[in-house]
Design an enzyme around this catalytic site. Sequence first.
Site, PDB file in Angstrom:
ATOM      1  N   ALA A   1       0.821  -1.206   0.000  1.00 38.59           N
ATOM      2  CA  ALA A   1       0.000   0.000   0.000  1.00 38.59           C
ATOM      3  C   ALA A   1       0.859   1.262   0.000  1.00 38.59           C
ATOM      4  CB  ALA A   1      -0.929   0.010   1.212  1.00 38.59           C
ATOM      5  N   GLY A   2       2.063   1.153   0.571  1.00 39.23           N
ATOM      6  CA  GLY A   2       2.949   2.311   0.645  1.00 39.23           C
ATOM      7  C   GLY A   2       3.454   2.593   2.044  1.00 39.23           C
TER       8      GLY A   2
ATOM      9  N   THR B   1       6.083   1.427   3.532  1.00 36.51           N
ATOM     10  CA  THR B   1       7.542   1.635   3.563  1.00 36.51           C
ATOM     11  C   THR B   1       7.910   3.017   3.046  1.00 36.51           C
ATOM     12  OG1 THR B   1       7.908  -0.732   3.276  1.00 36.51           O
ATOM     13  CG2 THR B   1       9.760   0.724   2.807  1.00 36.51           C
TER      14      THR B   1
ATOM     15  N   LYS C   1      10.611  -2.728  12.669  1.00 31.15           N
ATOM     16  CA  LYS C   1       9.762  -3.632  11.888  1.00 31.15           C
ATOM     17  C   LYS C   1       9.612  -4.864  12.775  1.00 31.15           C
ATOM     18  CE  LYS C   1       7.713  -5.171   8.080  1.00 31.15           C
ATOM     19  NZ  LYS C   1       6.662  -4.479   7.313  1.00 31.15           N
TER      20      LYS C   1
ATOM     21  N   ASP D   1      11.718  -4.650   4.439  1.00 34.15           N
ATOM     22  CA  ASP D   1      11.874  -3.334   5.049  1.00 34.15           C
ATOM     23  C   ASP D   1      13.157  -3.173   5.856  1.00 34.15           C
ATOM     24  OD1 ASP D   1       9.429  -2.403   4.010  1.00 34.15           O
ATOM     25  OD2 ASP D   1       8.368  -3.500   5.559  1.00 34.15           O
TER      26      ASP D   1
ATOM     27  N   LEU E   1       3.114  -5.091   9.167  1.00 29.06           N
ATOM     28  CA  LEU E   1       3.159  -5.908   7.968  1.00 29.06           C
ATOM     29  C   LEU E   1       1.762  -5.966   7.370  1.00 29.06           C
ATOM     30  CD1 LEU E   1       2.956  -9.653   8.803  1.00 29.06           C
ATOM     31  CD2 LEU E   1       2.871  -7.974  10.612  1.00 29.06           C
ATOM     32  N   GLY E   2       1.673  -6.055   6.048  1.00 23.87           N
ATOM     33  CA  GLY E   2       0.380  -6.195   5.400  1.00 23.87           C
ATOM     34  C   GLY E   2      -0.579  -5.076   5.739  1.00 23.87           C
TER      35      GLY E   2
ATOM     36  N   CYS F   1       0.419   7.340  -4.120  1.00 21.13           N
ATOM     37  CA  CYS F   1       0.331   7.045  -5.547  1.00 21.13           C
ATOM     38  C   CYS F   1       1.294   5.909  -5.879  1.00 21.13           C
ATOM     39  CB  CYS F   1       0.669   8.282  -6.375  1.00 21.13           C
ATOM     40  SG  CYS F   1      -0.548   9.610  -6.200  1.00 21.13           S
TER      41      CYS F   1
ATOM     42  N   PRO G   1       3.294  11.469  -3.711  1.00 24.63           N
ATOM     43  CA  PRO G   1       3.335  11.294  -5.168  1.00 24.63           C
ATOM     44  C   PRO G   1       4.115  10.038  -5.533  1.00 24.63           C
ATOM     45  CG  PRO G   1       4.936  12.938  -4.491  1.00 24.63           C
ATOM     46  CD  PRO G   1       4.158  12.578  -3.251  1.00 24.63           C
TER      47      PRO G   1
END
Length: 228
Positions: A13-14, A16, A39, A47, A110-111, A169, A200
Site C-alpha cells: 500500500a505504501g 515503507t 519492523k 523493510d 506488515l500487510g 500514488c 506522489p
Amino acid sequence: MNALLITGTDTDAGKTVLTTALIAYWQKYCRSRSLGVMKPLQTGIGDRETYGQLFQLDQPPELLNPLHFTAPLAPPIAADLEGRQVQLEPVWQAFETLRSQRDFVLVEALGGLGSPVTHSTTVADWAWDWHLPAVLVVPVKLGAIGQAVANVALARQMKVHLRGIVLNCIRSTSIEEIENWASVSLIQRLTGLPVLGLIPHLADPTDVEKLAQIAADLDLERLIPEAL
C-alpha cells in the site's frame, strides 16, 4: 505513547514509503531528538534491508527487526513452514527497550490491518494490544475509497486509534485519476478521519532528500506532533 504505527490497507500500500519519508524528515530536521525504527515482524526480504541501505539508525538489529521468518508469506504460515511459532512477547520486550531509549519510535506493520500476525490475531489486534496510535496508508487506485472505509471500520471495531489517512500514488497518476479514485472529500466524509496528505509516485524511492520533502508536505502536526 511515544510511538506511531504505520499500517495500510494491504501489502504494497505504501507503508515503507511513508516510513522512510518520516525517517528522512526526522534525521534532517529533528536532530535534537532521537528516533527509533522497528519492523517488529518481517517475512522474507524487505523493510529492514531497506532501512539499512538508506539510513544510519544506530540501533542493534534485534531492535530493528526482532522476529523474522524466511518465506515471504503470512507470518503464521511462514512460521509453520519452519516449525516455529510467532512469539510476540519478545517482540514487545524489544519494543519497550527501544521506546525507553528513544524519544520517538516509528513502527511499520506488515500487510494491512486485517493481515494475520498469528493463527488467531491480526495487525489490528496487535495495534490495540500495544495501544499504538496509527496512520492508515491507502494506495491510490480504483477501489481506494472502499478500502479506506472498510479499514477504518475495522480499526474502530478493534478500538485502534487512527490519527488519519495518507494517500499513496503507487504509480504515476494524474490529478483527475486521484480525484476519481481517491476523492479526499469523499474519503473524509465517509470515514470521519482527516486525509493527512498525498505521497506522489516516486521514480526513485531511495532518494532520501525527496523522501524528506514528501514528509514535510504532509500534515505533520497531526501525524507526528512529537517531532514538531
